[in-house]
Design an enzyme around this catalytic site. Sequence first.
Site, PDB file in Angstrom:
ATOM      1  N   LYS A  33       0.827  -1.205   0.000  1.00 33.01           N
ATOM      2  CA  LYS A  33       0.000   0.000   0.000  1.00 33.01           C
ATOM      3  C   LYS A  33       0.862   1.255   0.000  1.00 33.01           C
ATOM      4  O   LYS A  33       0.647   2.191   0.754  1.00 33.01           O
ATOM      5  CB  LYS A  33      -0.922  -0.006   1.221  1.00 33.01           C
ATOM      6  CG  LYS A  33      -1.911  -1.162   1.188  1.00 33.01           C
ATOM      7  CD  LYS A  33      -2.978  -1.050   2.240  1.00 33.01           C
ATOM      8  CE  LYS A  33      -4.141  -1.988   2.053  1.00 33.01           C
ATOM      9  NZ  LYS A  33      -3.800  -3.325   1.621  1.00 33.01           N
ATOM     10  N   CYS A  34       1.845   1.268  -0.866  1.00 36.79           N
ATOM     11  CA  CYS A  34       2.809   2.363  -0.949  1.00 36.79           C
ATOM     12  C   CYS A  34       2.666   3.055  -2.296  1.00 36.79           C
ATOM     13  O   CYS A  34       2.225   2.437  -3.264  1.00 36.79           O
ATOM     14  CB  CYS A  34       4.216   1.773  -0.790  1.00 36.79           C
ATOM     15  SG  CYS A  34       5.568   2.949  -0.936  1.00 36.79           S
TER      16      CYS A  34
END
Length: 160
Positions: A33-34
Amino acid sequence: YVLDYTMKTIDGKDQPLADFKGKVLLIVNVASKCGFTPQYEGLQALYKDKKEAGFVILGFPANDFGAQEQGSNQEIKAFCEEKYKVDFPMFAKIEATGPKQDPLYQQLAAQPAPIGGDPKWNFTKFLVNRKGEVVARYDSRVKPDDEALRKKLNELLAEK
């Protein structure tokens, strides 16, 4: 040497890194989730392109930066396979920095500058030659198709 370590695969099996002796490695701390997560696509493309020449990417999920890898190993595996068709070796979640830093990452961080130092963010890349020596480091912003990274990779692959 990074090849001295045995790590847990994302499926929970022991994987001696010595099994990759003679290969050129790219060790990457990854997160689902970057802002850099789309690099999985480029990493997979690079792996597919170069694996026959003796290149392997080792992905190490870590929740150290911005809490961007909170999932279980099974969730991470499913995400990588379904969204990015990742088939390079993925490992169980580790700590890439901090007081519980994984011994492999302690070793990477202990390298002399400019290679050493703790990863600053997700998708920090350590390039390892066929002898198991870390020879280059690329920060998160350096994409897998970066010209300098590819040039260095090709040089290492050319060494027998």
